[in-house]
Motif scaffolding. Sequence first.
Motif, PDB file in Angstrom:
ATOM      1  N   ASP A 165     -38.630  45.261 -32.631  1.00 59.96           N
ATOM      2  CA  ASP A 165     -38.114  46.428 -32.682  1.00 59.96           C
ATOM      3  C   ASP A 165     -39.241  47.418 -33.164  1.00 59.96           C
ATOM      4  OD1 ASP A 165     -35.469  48.028 -33.466  1.00 59.96           O
ATOM      5  OD2 ASP A 165     -36.542  48.332 -35.195  1.00 59.96           O
TER       6      ASP A 165
ATOM      7  N   GLU B   1     -41.890  53.073 -25.945  1.00 62.28           N
ATOM      8  CA  GLU B   1     -41.450  52.099 -24.968  1.00 62.28           C
ATOM      9  C   GLU B   1     -41.805  50.969 -24.926  1.00 62.28           C
ATOM     10  OE1 GLU B   1     -42.579  54.965 -21.779  1.00 62.28           O
ATOM     11  OE2 GLU B   1     -40.693  56.164 -21.909  1.00 62.28           O
ATOM     12  N   PRO B   2     -41.313  49.858 -24.218  1.00 59.49           N
ATOM     13  CA  PRO B   2     -41.769  48.715 -24.132  1.00 59.49           C
ATOM     14  C   PRO B   2     -43.374  48.615 -23.772  1.00 59.49           C
ATOM     15  CG  PRO B   2     -39.751  48.530 -23.001  1.00 59.49           C
ATOM     16  CD  PRO B   2     -40.192  50.114 -23.569  1.00 59.49           C
TER      17      PRO B   2
ATOM     18  N   SER C  86     -31.223  56.953 -22.064  1.00 59.72           N
ATOM     19  CA  SER C  86     -31.636  55.290 -22.233  1.00 59.72           C
ATOM     20  C   SER C  86     -31.892  54.544 -21.248  1.00 59.72           C
ATOM     21  CB  SER C  86     -30.258  54.888 -23.101  1.00 59.72           C
ATOM     22  OG  SER C  86     -30.008  55.582 -24.175  1.00 59.72           O
TER      23      SER C  86
ATOM     24  N   ALA D 119     -35.575  44.408 -22.845  1.00 61.67           N
ATOM     25  CA  ALA D 119     -35.620  45.537 -24.001  1.00 61.67           C
ATOM     26  C   ALA D 119     -34.538  46.595 -23.557  1.00 61.67           C
ATOM     27  CB  ALA D 119     -36.994  46.302 -23.889  1.00 61.67           C
TER      28      ALA D 119
ATOM     29  N   VAL E  66     -34.095  50.680 -24.495  1.00 61.99           N
ATOM     30  CA  VAL E  66     -34.716  51.882 -25.059  1.00 61.99           C
ATOM     31  C   VAL E  66     -33.699  52.827 -25.336  1.00 61.99           C
ATOM     32  CG1 VAL E  66     -36.507  53.380 -24.694  1.00 61.99           C
ATOM     33  CG2 VAL E  66     -36.949  51.124 -23.724  1.00 61.99           C
TER      34      VAL E  66
ATOM     35  N   HIS F 263     -37.185  54.478 -28.661  1.00 61.94           N
ATOM     36  CA  HIS F 263     -37.406  53.524 -29.480  1.00 61.94           C
ATOM     37  C   HIS F 263     -36.808  52.079 -29.097  1.00 61.94           C
ATOM     38  CE1 HIS F 263     -37.536  51.752 -33.818  1.00 61.94           C
ATOM     39  NE2 HIS F 263     -36.471  50.674 -33.297  1.00 61.94           N
ATOM     40  N   THR F 264     -37.599  51.271 -28.801  1.00 59.60           N
ATOM     41  CA  THR F 264     -37.348  49.607 -28.414  1.00 59.60           C
ATOM     42  C   THR F 264     -36.922  48.608 -29.233  1.00 59.60           C
ATOM     43  OG1 THR F 264     -38.868  50.427 -26.727  1.00 59.60           O
ATOM     44  CG2 THR F 264     -38.256  48.115 -26.648  1.00 59.60           C
TER      45      THR F 264
ATOM     46  N   VAL G 152     -36.044  44.600 -28.575  1.00 66.93           N
ATOM     47  CA  VAL G 152     -36.267  43.451 -27.842  1.00 66.93           C
ATOM     48  C   VAL G 152     -35.308  42.199 -28.079  1.00 66.93           C
ATOM     49  CG1 VAL G 152     -37.823  41.688 -26.854  1.00 66.93           C
ATOM     50  CG2 VAL G 152     -38.571  44.381 -27.208  1.00 66.93           C
TER      51      VAL G 152
END
Length: 140
Positions: free
Chosen positions: A34, A38-39, A53, A65, A67, A108-109, A111
């Motif tokens: 977290d 971005e990833p 999103s 992921a 986002v 905010h990502t 995973v």
Amino acid sequence: MLRTTTRLLPAVAAILVVAVLAGCSTAPGKPVDDYAGEPKGVEAPASSAGGASWAAWLDGGERFAIVLYGSSTCPPKVATVSATANDSITATLAPAPGGVCTHDFVPHTTVFTTPDRIAKSGEVSVVLPDSTLTLPADRG
């Protein structure tokens, strides 16, 4: 004694059936990572322009992921995911933090490990409370 055992048998059988069925359900998955932004190593789709999103496969489909966009001091986060079908994942959002949040709008990502029940081919829907995202058939 025989009558008591005979009466208990249906109750014990019912408990065993419930236990077996509970074992077949998919427990919600917790995030494995977290972070702000971005990833890493993934290009945002054109559809994310303006803060929409999105979701992306990571590690050849072993992880994915989600986002979300929001305040950098109070970022929106996904709390759990669960497979609801071979081609669908339901995501539960974490409660919004209290306090004062900045009025910026950043990614905010979160995973997750891909649930075992998810098919390894075809598109996968990620159902959020207010929208549905699509993980493409190509696992990258």
